[in-house]
Design an enzyme around this catalytic site. Structure first.
Site, short mmCIF file in Angstrom:
data_model
loop_
_atom_site.label_atom_id
_atom_site.label_comp_id
_atom_site.label_asym_id
_atom_site.label_seq_id
_atom_site.Cartn_x
_atom_site.Cartn_y
_atom_site.Cartn_z
CB VAL A 49 8.87 -23.18 7.23
CG1 VAL A 49 9.32 -21.73 7.29
CG2 VAL A 49 8.53 -23.56 5.80
NE ARG A 87 3.53 -35.55 16.62
CZ ARG A 87 4.12 -35.18 15.49
NH1 ARG A 87 5.40 -35.29 15.35
NH2 ARG A 87 3.43 -34.69 14.49
CE LYS A 107 2.10 -21.37 0.52
NZ LYS A 107 3.35 -22.07 0.45
CD GLU A 131 10.37 -10.96 0.68
OE1 GLU A 131 10.45 -9.74 0.78
OE2 GLU A 131 10.04 -11.54 -0.39
N GLY A 158 9.54 -18.37 -1.82
CA GLY A 158 10.55 -18.86 -0.87
C GLY A 158 11.64 -17.87 -0.58
CB ILE A 210 12.95 -14.91 -4.76
CG1 ILE A 210 13.42 -16.19 -5.45
CG2 ILE A 210 13.20 -13.68 -5.64
CD1 ILE A 210 12.68 -16.47 -6.76
N GLY A 261 10.07 -32.01 1.33
CA GLY A 261 9.44 -30.91 2.09
C GLY A 261 9.07 -29.72 1.24
CE LYS A 274 4.02 -19.99 -3.05
NZ LYS A 274 4.72 -21.17 -3.58
N GLY A 314 11.53 -25.01 0.51
CA GLY A 314 12.55 -25.70 1.28
C GLY A 314 12.87 -24.92 2.55
N1 HSE Z 1 4.52 -25.87 -1.98
C1 HSE Z 1 5.19 -24.66 -2.25
C2 HSE Z 1 6.00 -24.81 -3.51
C3 HSE Z 1 6.08 -24.32 -1.09
O1 HSE Z 1 6.21 -25.94 -3.96
O2 HSE Z 1 6.42 -23.82 -4.09
C4 HSE Z 1 6.58 -22.91 -1.09
O3 HSE Z 1 5.56 -21.98 -1.02
#
Ligand code: HSE
Length: 444
Positions: A16, A48, A104, A128, A133, A135, A186, A204, A306
């Site tokens: 992120v 790093r 979260k 947010e 993510g 939305i 990721g 969430k 993502g």
């Molecule tokens: N690990 C979370 C997911 C990442 O897969 O939704 C986003 O919060």
């Protein structure tokens, strides 16, 4: 207007954080057209040193020093977790810095304290990116639906879990194989049990429930079940009955028989009708369905995880703060939109219901010996407890002489369902634990 640049510290350069740096590089001019200000990153917090970061940006592992630096107006926390992230956010707030976070877990578990501190120090903690993510669901529930009474919401709010269920259903891939891919892309949490055991979704849901109903954050009261026990067999039977299994978070406000209000907070796999929009949200996509009065049902869909999607939400919060800073006067309150949507003094203590008090439909898979009369015994147990049957599917016996019987039952109190399941499991002909998956028609 004050034309000084707004200075960001980005703490954490994982998926992120790197996404935020790239987004700002790519969309700098577009964001400036919206805010009238240059937004620059002055510091990044990273263990790093990275040579792909602009040389004008200071890099350091000393996060506590970064957040108090004079050349930081907004702290972007994208480290995650409830340890060091909590310390740096608290320090930033105490030094009058606004905070944007995607964390979260931290807010679900410590948000009441963090928001109170932010209000006391007159700074914003924007979050947010912490739910669904890309939305903009926090903005929608907290602001766009603010004239409504929200009755319930249901969401696919873990991208990794949805990706796994989708691949299992569409391609018959193994659980472990799909999880490894989600990690490589990721999407998964650093501890992937948070994704597959439902904890990430519960974090969430805690946030969504508070802003929907005006209640304090209560993560410890969320009923939480993940997707690890879902088998391809159940996915297949659900399809035959016209349903799909999705991992959903539900926040439901209900009037109890005694006239009191109660709130169900729960995340678990759920059968939903295959033709529902929510059933067709696939891959890493998230969606949240909100049932509110008077607007009715509205649904929000998009990438739930993502780099790009999450960075979009982070930078939208930064943009909000910049706009606020453009307009702030002597006596203005940066939290004119309250952190939890409702004014802190008006949060209420509506009781969060225990799992026995949840009302849900159920899909039951009962593995039985192919004995005469076993189905009648099972239906008798259900009818004694007043549990209505919606559909029954019996598969042919296999070579061991065992038969799976699939029963879908009408909504019932979970306590009563538990009693019925215990009685069914006690029958001689029943050879295994009953598989139970909740079922919801998602009707208004
Ligand atoms: N690990 C979370 C997911 C990442 O897969 O939704 C986003 O919060």
């Amino acid at each position: 207007m004050n034309k000084q640049p707004i200075r960001l510290a980005v703490l954490g350069l994982g998926t992120v954080g790197t996404g935020v740096v790239r987004l700002l590089q790519a969309n700098f001019a577009e964001i400036k057209r919206r805010t009238g200000r240059n937004i620059v990153i002055t510091h990044v917090g990273t263990r790093r040193t990275r040579d792909d970061i602009d040389k004008h940006i200071k890099q350091s592992a000393d996060l506590l020093q970064i957040v108090v630096a004079d050349d930081v107006d907004i702290v972007v926390e994208v480290i995650g977790g409830t340890g060091v992230a909590k310390d740096v956010i608290i320090e930033a707030i105490k030094h009058g810095k606004h905070v944007v976070t995607a964390n979260k877990a931290l807010l679900a578990e410590h948000g009441n304290e963090i928001f109170a501190l932010a209000d006391a120090h007159q700074v914003k903690v924007a979050y947010e990116a912490s739910v669904a993510g890309g939305i903009p669901i926090i903005k929608i529930v907290r602001e766009a639906l603010s004239a409504n009474k929200i009755d319930w919401l249901a969401g696919i709010i873990n991208g990794t879990g949805n990706f796994i269920l989708t691949e299992m259903r569409e391609k018959g891939r193994s659980f472990a194989d799909v999880l490894a891919e989600a990690q490589a892309l990721g999407y998964a949490e650093s501890d992937p049990t948070f994704d597959v055991e439902g904890i990430d979704a519960a974090h969430k849901l805690t946030l969504l429930a508070s802003i929907a109903f005006g209640i304090p954050l209560q993560f410890d009261k969320v009923y939480c079940e993940g997707i690890t026990k879902i088998t391809t067999q159940d996915v297949k039977y659900a399809e035959e009955l016209g349903y799909r299994i999705k991992h959903l978070g539900f926040a439901v406000r209900r009037e109890l028989d005694n006239g009191e209000q109660g709130i169900e907070l729960r995340v678990h796999p759920t059968l939903i009708p295959a033709d529902e929009l929510l059933a067709n949200v696939n891959g890493v996509k998230n969606a949240v369905l909100v049932d509110a009065h008077p607007v009715g049902q509205t649904m929000y869909y998009g990438a739930g995880a993502g780099a790009g999607a999450t960075a979009s939400a982070v930078m939208a919060d930064v943009t909000d703060i910049v706009r606020m800073l453009n307009n702030i006067g002597e006596n203005s309150n940066p939290n004119f939109v309250p952190h939890l949507a409702f004014l802190p003094q008006h949060l209420d203590n509506t009781r969060i219901l225990s799992s026995d008090e949840i009302i849900s439909g159920y899909y039951l898979r009962v593995q039985v010996k192919d004995d005469v009369g076993v189905l009648a015994k099972i239906t008798h147990i259900l009818s004694l407890l007043g549990i209505g049957i919606d559909a029954i599917l019996q598969k042919p016996a296999h070579e061991l002489g065992e038969v799976p019987i699939i029963i879908m039952v009408d909504p019932v109190l979970e306590g009563k369902m538990n009693e019925a399941i215990a009685n069914i499991e006690a029958l001689d002909s029943v050879v295994d634990k009953v598989v139970r998956i909740r079922l919801d028609e998602l009707v208004e």
